[in-house]
Design a protein around this motif. Structure first.
Motif, PDB file in Angstrom:
ATOM      1  N   MET A   1     -67.748  54.424  77.717  1.00  7.24           N
ATOM      2  CA  MET A   1     -68.840  53.470  77.332  1.00  7.24           C
ATOM      3  C   MET A   1     -68.135  51.981  77.756  1.00  7.24           C
ATOM      4  O   MET A   1     -68.523  51.004  78.200  1.00  7.24           O
ATOM      5  N   ARG A   2     -66.771  52.020  77.194  1.00  6.81           N
ATOM      6  CA  ARG A   2     -66.099  50.837  77.493  1.00  6.81           C
ATOM      7  C   ARG A   2     -65.745  50.626  79.045  1.00  6.81           C
ATOM      8  O   ARG A   2     -65.842  49.375  79.488  1.00  6.81           O
ATOM      9  N   THR A   3     -65.860  51.578  79.865  1.00  4.55           N
ATOM     10  CA  THR A   3     -65.652  51.501  81.373  1.00  4.55           C
ATOM     11  C   THR A   3     -66.827  50.738  81.788  1.00  4.55           C
ATOM     12  O   THR A   3     -66.743  49.919  82.701  1.00  4.55           O
ATOM     13  N   ASN A   4     -68.190  51.338  81.301  1.00 10.17           N
ATOM     14  CA  ASN A   4     -69.134  50.561  81.818  1.00 10.17           C
ATOM     15  C   ASN A   4     -69.223  49.133  81.565  1.00 10.17           C
ATOM     16  O   ASN A   4     -69.956  48.348  82.270  1.00 10.17           O
ATOM     17  N   ALA A   5     -68.936  48.955  80.216  1.00 11.46           N
ATOM     18  CA  ALA A   5     -69.164  47.428  79.603  1.00 11.46           C
ATOM     19  C   ALA A   5     -67.959  46.451  80.486  1.00 11.46           C
ATOM     20  O   ALA A   5     -68.592  45.621  81.090  1.00 11.46           O
ATOM     21  N   THR A   6     -66.923  47.190  80.959  1.00  8.73           N
ATOM     22  CA  THR A   6     -65.997  46.300  81.954  1.00  8.73           C
ATOM     23  C   THR A   6     -66.696  46.112  83.182  1.00  8.73           C
ATOM     24  O   THR A   6     -66.356  45.068  83.776  1.00  8.73           O
ATOM     25  N   LEU A   7     -67.133  47.104  83.630  1.00  8.49           N
ATOM     26  CA  LEU A   7     -67.947  46.856  85.166  1.00  8.49           C
ATOM     27  C   LEU A   7     -68.967  46.059  85.035  1.00  8.49           C
ATOM     28  O   LEU A   7     -69.167  45.213  86.139  1.00  8.49           O
ATOM     29  N   PHE A   8     -69.684  46.056  84.024  1.00 13.31           N
ATOM     30  CA  PHE A   8     -71.075  44.934  84.071  1.00 13.31           C
ATOM     31  C   PHE A   8     -70.265  43.695  83.928  1.00 13.31           C
ATOM     32  O   PHE A   8     -70.892  42.688  84.507  1.00 13.31           O
ATOM     33  N   TRP A   9     -69.072  43.609  83.005  1.00 16.06           N
ATOM     34  CA  TRP A   9     -68.505  42.251  82.970  1.00 16.06           C
ATOM     35  C   TRP A   9     -68.074  41.776  84.206  1.00 16.06           C
ATOM     36  O   TRP A   9     -68.411  40.406  84.513  1.00 16.06           O
ATOM     37  N   ILE A  10     -67.120  42.525  85.071  1.00 17.53           N
ATOM     38  CA  ILE A  10     -66.969  42.264  86.392  1.00 17.53           C
ATOM     39  C   ILE A  10     -68.102  41.921  87.278  1.00 17.53           C
ATOM     40  O   ILE A  10     -68.173  41.026  88.123  1.00 17.53           O
ATOM     41  N   LEU A  11     -69.131  42.663  87.360  1.00 19.32           N
ATOM     42  CA  LEU A  11     -70.574  42.449  88.088  1.00 19.32           C
ATOM     43  C   LEU A  11     -71.044  41.091  87.573  1.00 19.32           C
ATOM     44  O   LEU A  11     -71.394  40.437  88.618  1.00 19.32           O
ATOM     45  N   ALA A  12     -70.906  40.665  86.240  1.00 20.36           N
ATOM     46  CA  ALA A  12     -71.554  39.412  86.136  1.00 20.36           C
ATOM     47  C   ALA A  12     -70.777  38.183  86.605  1.00 20.36           C
ATOM     48  O   ALA A  12     -71.326  37.394  86.951  1.00 20.36           O
ATOM     49  N   ILE A  13     -69.682  38.284  86.408  1.00 23.86           N
ATOM     50  CA  ILE A  13     -68.453  37.541  86.851  1.00 23.86           C
ATOM     51  C   ILE A  13     -68.849  37.129  88.361  1.00 23.86           C
ATOM     52  O   ILE A  13     -68.669  35.959  89.112  1.00 23.86           O
ATOM     53  N   PHE A  14     -68.806  38.417  89.128  1.00 28.62           N
ATOM     54  CA  PHE A  14     -69.159  38.293  90.662  1.00 28.62           C
ATOM     55  C   PHE A  14     -70.416  37.492  90.982  1.00 28.62           C
ATOM     56  O   PHE A  14     -70.338  36.717  91.867  1.00 28.62           O
ATOM     57  N   PHE A  15     -71.163  37.691  90.192  1.00 34.26           N
ATOM     58  CA  PHE A  15     -72.865  37.303  90.670  1.00 34.26           C
ATOM     59  C   PHE A  15     -72.758  35.762  90.408  1.00 34.26           C
ATOM     60  O   PHE A  15     -73.219  35.074  90.909  1.00 34.26           O
ATOM     61  N   PHE A  16     -72.140  35.536  89.199  1.00 32.57           N
ATOM     62  CA  PHE A  16     -72.003  33.862  88.933  1.00 32.57           C
ATOM     63  C   PHE A  16     -71.177  33.130  90.033  1.00 32.57           C
ATOM     64  O   PHE A  16     -71.277  32.304  90.459  1.00 32.57           O
ATOM     65  N   LEU A  17     -69.986  33.829  90.379  1.00 32.78           N
ATOM     66  CA  LEU A  17     -69.282  33.078  91.455  1.00 32.78           C
ATOM     67  C   LEU A  17     -70.056  33.236  92.863  1.00 32.78           C
ATOM     68  O   LEU A  17     -69.986  32.011  93.666  1.00 32.78           O
ATOM     69  N   MET A  18     -70.696  34.255  93.245  1.00 29.44           N
ATOM     70  CA  MET A  18     -71.620  34.204  94.450  1.00 29.44           C
ATOM     71  C   MET A  18     -72.738  33.254  94.312  1.00 29.44           C
ATOM     72  O   MET A  18     -73.114  32.722  95.287  1.00 29.44           O
ATOM     73  N   ASP A  19     -73.316  33.060  93.074  1.00 32.20           N
ATOM     74  CA  ASP A  19     -74.319  32.036  92.816  1.00 32.20           C
ATOM     75  C   ASP A  19     -73.570  30.577  93.314  1.00 32.20           C
ATOM     76  O   ASP A  19     -74.218  29.579  93.923  1.00 32.20           O
ATOM     77  N   ALA A  20     -72.340  30.316  92.677  1.00 32.58           N
ATOM     78  CA  ALA A  20     -71.814  28.955  92.930  1.00 32.58           C
ATOM     79  C   ALA A  20     -71.490  28.966  94.469  1.00 32.58           C
ATOM     80  O   ALA A  20     -71.654  27.741  95.282  1.00 32.58           O
ATOM     81  N   VAL A  21     -70.914  30.137  95.272  1.00 27.36           N
ATOM     82  CA  VAL A  21     -70.921  29.814  96.731  1.00 27.36           C
ATOM     83  C   VAL A  21     -72.362  29.723  97.350  1.00 27.36           C
ATOM     84  O   VAL A  21     -72.177  28.832  98.363  1.00 27.36           O
ATOM     85  N   TYR A  22     -73.463  30.321  96.816  1.00 27.82           N
ATOM     86  CA  TYR A  22     -74.784  30.129  97.564  1.00 27.82           C
ATOM     87  C   TYR A  22     -75.260  28.737  97.345  1.00 27.82           C
ATOM     88  O   TYR A  22     -75.725  28.353  98.380  1.00 27.82           O
ATOM     89  N   VAL A  23     -75.074  28.082  96.270  1.00 24.48           N
ATOM     90  CA  VAL A  23     -75.476  26.689  96.081  1.00 24.48           C
ATOM     91  C   VAL A  23     -74.438  25.859  96.935  1.00 24.48           C
ATOM     92  O   VAL A  23     -75.171  25.012  97.586  1.00 24.48           O
ATOM     93  N   ILE A  24     -73.201  26.199  97.084  1.00 32.70           N
ATOM     94  CA  ILE A  24     -72.320  25.293  98.036  1.00 32.70           C
ATOM     95  C   ILE A  24     -72.868  25.343  99.415  1.00 32.70           C
ATOM     96  O   ILE A  24     -73.052  24.324 100.195  1.00 32.70           O
ATOM     97  N   TRP A  25     -72.916  26.599  99.824  1.00 34.67           N
ATOM     98  CA  TRP A  25     -73.450  26.823 101.251  1.00 34.67           C
ATOM     99  C   TRP A  25     -74.556  26.238 101.600  1.00 34.67           C
ATOM    100  O   TRP A  25     -75.036  25.793 102.717  1.00 34.67           O
ATOM    101  N   SER A  26     -75.895  26.416 100.714  1.00 33.26           N
ATOM    102  CA  SER A  26     -76.882  25.953 100.860  1.00 33.26           C
ATOM    103  C   SER A  26     -77.153  24.248 100.943  1.00 33.26           C
ATOM    104  O   SER A  26     -77.681  23.675 101.674  1.00 33.26           O
ATOM    105  N   LEU A  27     -76.128  23.699 100.071  1.00 27.82           N
ATOM    106  CA  LEU A  27     -75.907  22.159 100.462  1.00 27.82           C
ATOM    107  C   LEU A  27     -75.218  21.964 101.555  1.00 27.82           C
ATOM    108  O   LEU A  27     -75.780  20.716 102.144  1.00 27.82           O
ATOM    109  N   ILE A  28     -74.370  22.592 102.184  1.00 25.41           N
ATOM    110  CA  ILE A  28     -73.735  22.193 103.522  1.00 25.41           C
ATOM    111  C   ILE A  28     -74.700  22.466 104.565  1.00 25.41           C
ATOM    112  O   ILE A  28     -74.840  21.467 105.286  1.00 25.41           O
ATOM    113  N   ASP A  29     -75.404  23.695 104.485  1.00 25.89           N
ATOM    114  CA  ASP A  29     -76.099  24.144 105.410  1.00 25.89           C
ATOM    115  C   ASP A  29     -77.517  23.191 105.424  1.00 25.89           C
ATOM    116  O   ASP A  29     -77.988  22.608 106.648  1.00 25.89           O
TER     117      ASP A  29
END
Length: 138
Positions: A1-29
């Motif tokens: 279960m520790r592996t699942n928690a780590t994977l979900f933390w990694i997934l959450a960080i990925f989504f937050f980073l992609m959210d920032a990229v999405y905002v910057i990209w939409s501001l530029i485009d």
């Protein structure tokens, strides 16, 4: 279960980073923030945080690794009692059908909710009391 928690933390960080990229990209485009995608990706990151937190707390509360999580464990190391199930019961099928009727009412007509609600009540009562009568009575 520790592996699942780590994977979900990694997934959450990925989504937050992609959210920032999405905002910057939409501001530029486009020149403005596109709110539907920004909120959708941000909420996916929040869901990852919720799941990672829950998995981490569950892992801490169970006192370590379960037998199912260890690669060197045998089949009989796990807890054999998983609950009581009725393999012959038809009530879950009727309950699923009646819930399907209720959701069908959203597309067809609200009058179907009355039929689905009555069938839900019958299915729930039948499923709860199936061991109080017949061949399998207690």
């Amino acid at each position: 279960m520790r592996t699942n928690a780590t994977l979900f933390w990694i997934l959450a960080i990925f989504f937050f980073l992609m959210d920032a990229v999405y905002v910057i990209w939409s501001l530029i485009d486009v020149g403005r923030v596109e709110w539907a995608g920004t909120m959708g990706i941000g909420l996916a990151g929040a869901l990852g945080v919720f799941l990672a937190f829950y998995m981490g707390r569950s892992h801490a509360a169970q006192g370590g690794e379960l037998a199912e999580d260890r690669p060197d464990a045998n089949i009989d190391d796990g807890d054999p009692e998983l609950g009581h199930f009725s393999p012959w019961s038809w009530w879950p099928i009727l309950l699923a059908f009646s819930c399907g009727l209720i959701f069908l009412a959203l597309a067809v007509g609200m009058w179907i909710i009355y039929i689905g609600g009555a069938l839900v009540a019958v299915a729930l009562v039948g499923w709860v009391y199936e061991y109080y009568r017949g061949n399998f009575a207690h």
